[in-house]
Write a protein that holds these residues in place. Structure first.
Motif, mmCIF file in Angstrom:
data_model
loop_
_atom_site.group_PDB
_atom_site.id
_atom_site.type_symbol
_atom_site.label_atom_id
_atom_site.label_comp_id
_atom_site.label_asym_id
_atom_site.label_seq_id
_atom_site.Cartn_x
_atom_site.Cartn_y
_atom_site.Cartn_z
ATOM 1 N N ASN A 53 0.847 -1.177 0.033
ATOM 2 C CA ASN A 53 0.280 0.098 -0.194
ATOM 3 C C ASN A 53 0.884 1.314 0.036
ATOM 4 O O ASN A 53 0.289 2.358 -0.491
ATOM 5 N N TRP A 54 2.173 1.231 0.619
ATOM 6 C CA TRP A 54 2.842 2.364 0.317
ATOM 7 C C TRP A 54 3.750 2.499 -0.835
ATOM 8 O O TRP A 54 4.015 4.027 -1.366
ATOM 9 N N PHE A 55 3.867 1.514 -1.505
ATOM 10 C CA PHE A 55 4.649 1.713 -2.917
ATOM 11 C C PHE A 55 3.640 1.220 -3.869
ATOM 12 O O PHE A 55 3.888 -0.076 -4.292
ATOM 13 N N PRO A 56 3.267 1.869 -4.736
ATOM 14 C CA PRO A 56 2.228 1.506 -5.949
ATOM 15 C C PRO A 56 3.043 0.611 -6.734
ATOM 16 O O PRO A 56 2.485 -0.112 -7.512
ATOM 17 N N SER A 57 4.133 0.824 -7.007
ATOM 18 C CA SER A 57 4.747 0.009 -8.163
ATOM 19 C C SER A 57 5.063 -1.275 -7.708
ATOM 20 O O SER A 57 4.850 -2.164 -8.317
ATOM 21 N N VAL A 58 5.272 -1.693 -6.196
ATOM 22 C CA VAL A 58 5.297 -3.087 -5.463
ATOM 23 C C VAL A 58 3.946 -3.640 -5.926
ATOM 24 O O VAL A 58 3.877 -4.668 -6.130
ATOM 25 N N ARG A 59 2.804 -2.864 -5.597
ATOM 26 C CA ARG A 59 1.490 -3.205 -5.648
ATOM 27 C C ARG A 59 0.998 -3.554 -7.179
ATOM 28 O O ARG A 59 0.578 -4.791 -7.290
ATOM 29 N N GLU A 60 1.478 -3.059 -8.109
ATOM 30 C CA GLU A 60 1.292 -3.374 -9.540
ATOM 31 C C GLU A 60 2.005 -4.458 -10.074
ATOM 32 O O GLU A 60 1.558 -5.397 -10.834
ATOM 33 N N ARG A 61 3.186 -4.435 -9.373
ATOM 34 C CA ARG A 61 3.968 -6.037 -9.937
ATOM 35 C C ARG A 61 3.628 -7.235 -9.291
ATOM 36 O O ARG A 61 3.285 -8.061 -9.962
ATOM 37 N N VAL A 62 2.790 -6.971 -8.021
ATOM 38 C CA VAL A 62 2.110 -8.301 -7.311
ATOM 39 C C VAL A 62 0.906 -8.376 -8.020
ATOM 40 O O VAL A 62 0.439 -9.622 -8.278
ATOM 41 N N LEU A 63 0.059 -7.423 -8.606
ATOM 42 C CA LEU A 63 -1.018 -7.764 -9.046
ATOM 43 C C LEU A 63 -0.896 -8.148 -10.286
ATOM 44 O O LEU A 63 -1.659 -8.874 -10.932
ATOM 45 N N LYS A 64 0.338 -7.902 -10.918
ATOM 46 C CA LYS A 64 0.530 -8.291 -12.450
ATOM 47 C C LYS A 64 0.739 -9.898 -12.338
ATOM 48 O O LYS A 64 0.438 -10.653 -13.239
ATOM 49 N N LEU A 65 1.701 -10.245 -11.225
ATOM 50 C CA LEU A 65 1.894 -11.572 -11.206
ATOM 51 C C LEU A 65 0.656 -12.357 -10.892
ATOM 52 O O LEU A 65 0.406 -13.426 -11.460
ATOM 53 N N LYS A 66 -0.401 -11.658 -9.941
ATOM 54 C CA LYS A 66 -1.827 -12.463 -9.832
ATOM 55 C C LYS A 66 -2.411 -12.585 -11.235
ATOM 56 O O LYS A 66 -2.706 -13.688 -11.333
ATOM 57 N N ARG A 67 -2.260 -11.538 -11.943
ATOM 58 C CA ARG A 67 -3.038 -11.718 -13.239
ATOM 59 C C ARG A 67 -2.359 -12.794 -14.109
ATOM 60 O O ARG A 67 -3.148 -13.656 -14.876
ATOM 61 N N LYS A 68 -1.165 -12.800 -14.170
ATOM 62 C CA LYS A 68 -0.347 -13.743 -14.996
ATOM 63 C C LYS A 68 -0.423 -15.314 -14.352
ATOM 64 O O LYS A 68 -0.961 -16.106 -15.123
ATOM 65 N N VAL A 69 -0.693 -15.715 -13.059
ATOM 66 C CA VAL A 69 -0.931 -16.746 -12.462
ATOM 67 C C VAL A 69 -2.165 -17.392 -12.665
ATOM 68 O O VAL A 69 -2.528 -18.461 -13.037
ATOM 69 N N ALA A 70 -3.024 -16.363 -12.231
ATOM 70 C CA ALA A 70 -4.541 -16.796 -12.023
ATOM 71 C C ALA A 70 -5.511 -15.868 -12.830
ATOM 72 O O ALA A 70 -6.856 -16.423 -12.813
ATOM 73 N N GLY A 71 -5.314 -15.026 -13.483
ATOM 74 C CA GLY A 71 -6.182 -14.196 -14.358
ATOM 75 C C GLY A 71 -7.020 -13.324 -13.580
ATOM 76 O O GLY A 71 -6.506 -12.909 -12.537
ATOM 77 N N GLU A 72 -8.211 -13.464 -13.878
ATOM 78 C CA GLU A 72 -9.256 -12.881 -12.983
ATOM 79 C C GLU A 72 -9.714 -13.820 -12.018
ATOM 80 O O GLU A 72 -10.689 -13.199 -11.432
ATOM 81 N N ARG A 73 -9.392 -14.617 -11.996
ATOM 82 C CA ARG A 73 -9.993 -15.699 -10.829
ATOM 83 C C ARG A 73 -10.219 -15.193 -9.448
ATOM 84 O O ARG A 73 -9.313 -14.575 -9.103
#
Length: 187
Positions: free
Chosen positions: A73-93
Motif C-alpha cells: 500500500n505504500w509503494f504503488p509500483s510494488v502493488r502493480e508488480r504483485v497484481l501483475k503476477l496475480k493476473r499472470k498466474v490466476a487471471g481474474e479468478r
C-alpha cells in the motif's frame, strides 16, 4: 542454498535468548533469501520444538503479512508488480477465504500471492490481518509438527497428501458455485 540455511541455523542456536527474535525476523526477510515457508517452519520445529516453534512461526508469518500489506500500500509500483503476477498466474479468478487457507497449506504456493487475494477480499487492514493470522495457523502447525515427517514421506504418500488438498480446494470451489450460480467466477 544449504549454506545459507545452515548459517542461519547456527546464528539462531548461538543467539541465546535472541534466537526467537532472530527466527521471527527470519520469517519477515525470508522472501529476500528465497526460502520457502515450509523450510523456515521446519527449522522452527527443529530448533525450538513443536510448541515454541509453532508460536514463533505464527508470529513471524503474521508480521510478514502485516509488513507485506504496508509495503504494497505504500509503494504503488510494488502493488502493480504483485497484481501483475496475480493476473499472470490466476487471471481474474476469484477465490473464497477457505480456498486461500487451503492453498496456504500447500508447500510451494506463493504466500504473498495469496495475501493479495486476502487484500482483495477484505475491506480494512484489521479484517485482512484477522484472515491473515487465521491463514498462517494451519501451515505453522503442520509444517512445524510434521515437517520432518512430510520431508521423509515416500513420494506416493506426498502425492496422496497433495491430491487430498487439491480435492478439498475443488470441493470448496464446487460448493461456492452451487451457492452463487449466477457468477461465473467463484468468490
Amino acid at each position: 542454498m544449504m549454506g545459507v540455511e545452515r548459517w542461519i541455523e547456527e546464528v539462531i542456536q548461538q543467539a541465546g535468548w535472541l534466537g526467537p527474535v532472530f527466527f521471527i525476523l527470519l520469517h519477515i526477510v525470508r522472501p529476500f533469501f528465497f526460502l520457502p515457508v515450509v523450510v523456515v517452519c521446519i527449522a522452527g520445529g527443529y530448533l525450538f520444538g513443536f510448541v515454541q516453534g509453532t508460536i514463533y512461526s505464527m508470529i513471524g508469518l503474521s508480521l510478514m503479512g502485516a509488513v507485506f500489506y504496508k509495503i504494497v500500500n505504500w509503494f504503488p509500483s510494488v502493488r502493480e508488480r504483485v497484481l501483475k503476477l496475480k493476473r499472470k498466474v490466476a487471471g481474474e479468478r476469484k477465490m473464497t477465504v477457505g480456498q486461500v487457507m487451503i492453498l496456504r497449506i500447500m508447500p510451494f504456493v506463493h504466500f504473498h500471492l495469496l495475501s493479495v487475494y486476502l487484500m482483495d477480499m477484505t475491506k480494512s487492514y484489521r479484517e485482512y490481518m484477522q484472515y491473515s493470522i487465521l491463514g498462517v495457523f494451519a501451515p505453522a502447525v503442520l509444517y512445524t509438527a510434521f515437517g520432518k515427517a512430510i520431508e521423509e514421506m515416500p513420494w506416493y504418500v506426498s502425492i496422496i497428501f497433495l491430491a487430498l488438498l487439491i480435492f478439498l480446494y475443488a470441493l470448496l470451489e464446487h460448493r461456492n458455485k452451487k451457492r452463487h450460480p449466477e457468477s461465473k467466477e467463484s468468490y
